[in-house]
Motif scaffolding. Structure first.
Motif, PDB file in Angstrom:
ATOM      1  N   LEU A 169      10.425 -58.163 -27.119  1.00  0.00           N
ATOM      2  CA  LEU A 169      11.329 -57.758 -28.187  1.00  0.00           C
ATOM      3  C   LEU A 169      12.254 -56.650 -27.712  1.00  0.00           C
ATOM      4  N   SER A 170      13.368 -56.496 -28.407  1.00  0.00           N
ATOM      5  CA  SER A 170      14.329 -55.438 -28.081  1.00  0.00           C
ATOM      6  C   SER A 170      13.860 -54.106 -28.629  1.00  0.00           C
ATOM      7  N   GLY A 171      14.535 -53.026 -28.208  1.00  0.00           N
ATOM      8  CA  GLY A 171      14.184 -51.695 -28.698  1.00  0.00           C
ATOM      9  C   GLY A 171      14.328 -51.574 -30.197  1.00  0.00           C
ATOM     10  N   GLY A 172      15.392 -52.152 -30.744  1.00  0.00           N
ATOM     11  CA  GLY A 172      15.595 -52.096 -32.183  1.00  0.00           C
ATOM     12  C   GLY A 172      14.543 -52.864 -32.951  1.00  0.00           C
ATOM     13  N   GLU A 173      14.135 -54.017 -32.419  1.00  0.00           N
ATOM     14  CA  GLU A 173      13.078 -54.797 -33.058  1.00  0.00           C
ATOM     15  C   GLU A 173      11.746 -54.061 -33.015  1.00  0.00           C
ATOM     16  N   LEU A 174      11.453 -53.440 -31.863  1.00  0.00           N
ATOM     17  CA  LEU A 174      10.210 -52.675 -31.741  1.00  0.00           C
ATOM     18  C   LEU A 174      10.189 -51.480 -32.693  1.00  0.00           C
ATOM     19  N   GLN A 175      11.346 -50.827 -32.842  1.00  0.00           N
ATOM     20  CA  GLN A 175      11.382 -49.659 -33.721  1.00  0.00           C
ATOM     21  C   GLN A 175      11.092 -50.051 -35.165  1.00  0.00           C
ATOM     22  N   ARG A 176      11.517 -51.224 -35.568  1.00  0.00           N
ATOM     23  CA  ARG A 176      11.205 -51.700 -36.919  1.00  0.00           C
ATOM     24  C   ARG A 176       9.692 -51.815 -37.109  1.00  0.00           C
ATOM     25  N   PHE A 177       9.012 -52.319 -36.078  1.00  0.00           N
ATOM     26  CA  PHE A 177       7.562 -52.430 -36.159  1.00  0.00           C
ATOM     27  C   PHE A 177       6.894 -51.057 -36.195  1.00  0.00           C
ATOM     28  N   CYS A 178       7.414 -50.110 -35.418  1.00  0.00           N
ATOM     29  CA  CYS A 178       6.834 -48.766 -35.427  1.00  0.00           C
ATOM     30  C   CYS A 178       6.967 -48.116 -36.798  1.00  0.00           C
ATOM     31  N   ILE A 179       8.099 -48.325 -37.450  1.00  0.00           N
ATOM     32  CA  ILE A 179       8.290 -47.789 -38.792  1.00  0.00           C
ATOM     33  C   ILE A 179       7.331 -48.463 -39.769  1.00  0.00           C
ATOM     34  N   ALA A 180       7.195 -49.778 -39.643  1.00  0.00           N
ATOM     35  CA  ALA A 180       6.271 -50.505 -40.512  1.00  0.00           C
ATOM     36  C   ALA A 180       4.843 -50.003 -40.323  1.00  0.00           C
ATOM     37  N   ARG A 181       4.418 -49.821 -39.071  1.00  0.00           N
ATOM     38  CA  ARG A 181       3.072 -49.335 -38.793  1.00  0.00           C
ATOM     39  C   ARG A 181       2.835 -47.954 -39.410  1.00  0.00           C
ATOM     40  N   ALA A 192      10.246 -38.248 -38.154  1.00  0.00           N
ATOM     41  CA  ALA A 192      11.170 -39.173 -37.505  1.00  0.00           C
ATOM     42  C   ALA A 192      11.899 -38.414 -36.401  1.00  0.00           C
ATOM     43  N   ASP A 193      11.455 -38.635 -35.167  1.00  0.00           N
ATOM     44  CA  ASP A 193      11.959 -37.870 -34.026  1.00  0.00           C
ATOM     45  C   ASP A 193      12.996 -38.677 -33.259  1.00  0.00           C
ATOM     46  N   GLU A 194      14.255 -38.434 -33.572  1.00  0.00           N
ATOM     47  CA  GLU A 194      15.367 -39.126 -32.904  1.00  0.00           C
ATOM     48  C   GLU A 194      15.176 -40.644 -32.940  1.00  0.00           C
ATOM     49  N   ILE A 195      14.785 -41.169 -34.080  1.00  0.00           N
ATOM     50  CA  ILE A 195      14.383 -42.573 -34.119  1.00  0.00           C
ATOM     51  C   ILE A 195      15.538 -43.563 -34.016  1.00  0.00           C
ATOM     52  N   SER A 196      16.753 -43.121 -34.292  1.00  0.00           N
ATOM     53  CA  SER A 196      17.871 -44.072 -34.297  1.00  0.00           C
ATOM     54  C   SER A 196      18.891 -43.797 -33.202  1.00  0.00           C
ATOM     55  N   THR A 197      18.580 -42.906 -32.286  1.00  0.00           N
ATOM     56  CA  THR A 197      19.540 -42.512 -31.254  1.00  0.00           C
ATOM     57  C   THR A 197      20.010 -43.692 -30.414  1.00  0.00           C
ATOM     58  N   MET A 198      19.092 -44.589 -30.055  1.00  0.00           N
ATOM     59  CA  MET A 198      19.416 -45.674 -29.141  1.00  0.00           C
ATOM     60  C   MET A 198      19.704 -46.996 -29.856  1.00  0.00           C
ATOM     61  N   LEU A 199      19.889 -46.946 -31.183  1.00  0.00           N
ATOM     62  CA  LEU A 199      20.087 -48.155 -31.963  1.00  0.00           C
ATOM     63  C   LEU A 199      21.549 -48.338 -32.356  1.00  0.00           C
ATOM     64  N   ASP A 200      21.943 -49.566 -32.595  1.00  0.00           N
ATOM     65  CA  ASP A 200      23.306 -49.832 -33.047  1.00  0.00           C
ATOM     66  C   ASP A 200      23.469 -49.361 -34.489  1.00  0.00           C
ATOM     67  N   ALA A 201      24.718 -49.244 -34.925  1.00  0.00           N
ATOM     68  CA  ALA A 201      25.018 -48.654 -36.228  1.00  0.00           C
ATOM     69  C   ALA A 201      24.389 -49.445 -37.370  1.00  0.00           C
ATOM     70  N   LEU A 202      24.397 -50.769 -37.282  1.00  0.00           N
ATOM     71  CA  LEU A 202      23.851 -51.598 -38.348  1.00  0.00           C
ATOM     72  C   LEU A 202      22.341 -51.395 -38.484  1.00  0.00           C
ATOM     73  N   THR A 203      21.646 -51.360 -37.348  1.00  0.00           N
ATOM     74  CA  THR A 203      20.199 -51.151 -37.373  1.00  0.00           C
ATOM     75  C   THR A 203      19.873 -49.751 -37.874  1.00  0.00           C
ATOM     76  N   GLN A 204      20.643 -48.755 -37.445  1.00  0.00           N
ATOM     77  CA  GLN A 204      20.434 -47.391 -37.932  1.00  0.00           C
ATOM     78  C   GLN A 204      20.509 -47.332 -39.451  1.00  0.00           C
ATOM     79  N   ALA A 205      21.552 -47.935 -39.999  1.00  0.00           N
ATOM     80  CA  ALA A 205      21.745 -47.895 -41.447  1.00  0.00           C
ATOM     81  C   ALA A 205      20.591 -48.575 -42.175  1.00  0.00           C
ATOM     82  N   GLN A 206      20.124 -49.685 -41.631  1.00  0.00           N
ATOM     83  CA  GLN A 206      19.046 -50.418 -42.296  1.00  0.00           C
ATOM     84  C   GLN A 206      17.735 -49.647 -42.294  1.00  0.00           C
ATOM     85  N   ILE A 207      17.352 -49.113 -41.137  1.00  0.00           N
ATOM     86  CA  ILE A 207      16.043 -48.450 -41.080  1.00  0.00           C
ATOM     87  C   ILE A 207      16.046 -47.144 -41.867  1.00  0.00           C
TER      88      ILE A 207
END
Length: 244
Positions: A169-181, A192-207
């Protein structure tokens, strides 16, 4: 109330911070601000029980963090690949969090689980953080309860990802799982320690939309670190400067 009392941290003989005091109430969203290398990640790890301070203590409602079971303080980090067990399929990782809240496993903390750490950087990031292996059968494909299914939908987690391993899985997909866990561990405080730094704008907004909704619904205390002043201004109810 989540409290840090007179915390101190050091690495390789260098003091990172000392005499640090912080209190976060349920429902608060606190931005911890500091330049890179000043100890934000170290503080996050100490507050969630991943690391021990050189001095001081962390309390939740006046009591130390529990030594076993799901920790009431959950940490979501910048690098999800360091958190997820590479030997577990994604569904098993989610079920591990659910079982921890029910006392069905022998987990510890962080994202609820017992950890083994190797060398750490000055900011305290472990080279490898893995959870207990074999807590859940990787082949278990039974459905989650309705609340969990709703959380997965809100985070945009596709069900075909559940049978995959982290490296698939990609970094953005993995981060979704980490948030769910972290949310499935039923925390009272989220870090939430710099959780969206490496994510695209759309994924950042969603999470962030999901995290804010869940924090409000559950009255969670939230501590966040970010290098984006605009994001901090939008999310935080107050800012605390971290000084050495």
């Amino acid at each position: 109330m989540l409290e840090a009392r007179n915390l101190a941290a050091a690495f390789d003989g260098r003091v990172i911070f000392q005499n640090l005091n912080l209190a976060v109430a349920p429902g608060e969203r606190v931005h911890v601000a500091a330049p890179s290398g000043a100890g934000k990640t170290t503080l996050a790890r100490i507050l969630a029980g991943y690391a021990a301070p050189a001095a001081g203590e962390v309390l939740v409602d006046g009591a130390p963090l529990p030594r076993r079971g799901a920790c009431p303080v959950q940490l979501i980090g910048q690098h999800p690949e360091h958190t997820l067990d590479p030997r577990l399929r994604m569904e098993a990782s989610l079920r591990e969090a659910l079982q921890a809240t029910r006392g069905e496993t022998a987990p510890r903390r962080g994202v609820s689980f017992s950890r083994r750490f190797s060398a750490q950087s000055a900011e305290g990031t472990p080279e490898n953080e893995t959870s207990l292996r074999g807590a859940v059968s990787p082949g278990d494909a039974s459905a989650f309860d309705a609340e969990t299914e709703g959380l997965l939908d809100a985070l945009g987690i596709q069900r075909r990802w559940l049978t995959r391993y982290p490296h698939e899985l990609s970094g953005g997909e993995l981060q979704r799982f980490c948030i769910a866990r972290a949310l499935l561990a039923n925390p009272r405080y989220l870090i939430a320690d710099e959780i969206s730094t490496m994510l695209d704008a759309l994924t950042q907004a969603q999470i962030w939309s999901v995290l804010l909704q869940e924090a409000e619904r559950r009255n969670l205390g939230l501590i966040l670190t970010t290098h984006s002043p605009a994001l901090a201004a939008r999310l935080a109810t107050r800012t605390v400067e971290l000084k050495p």
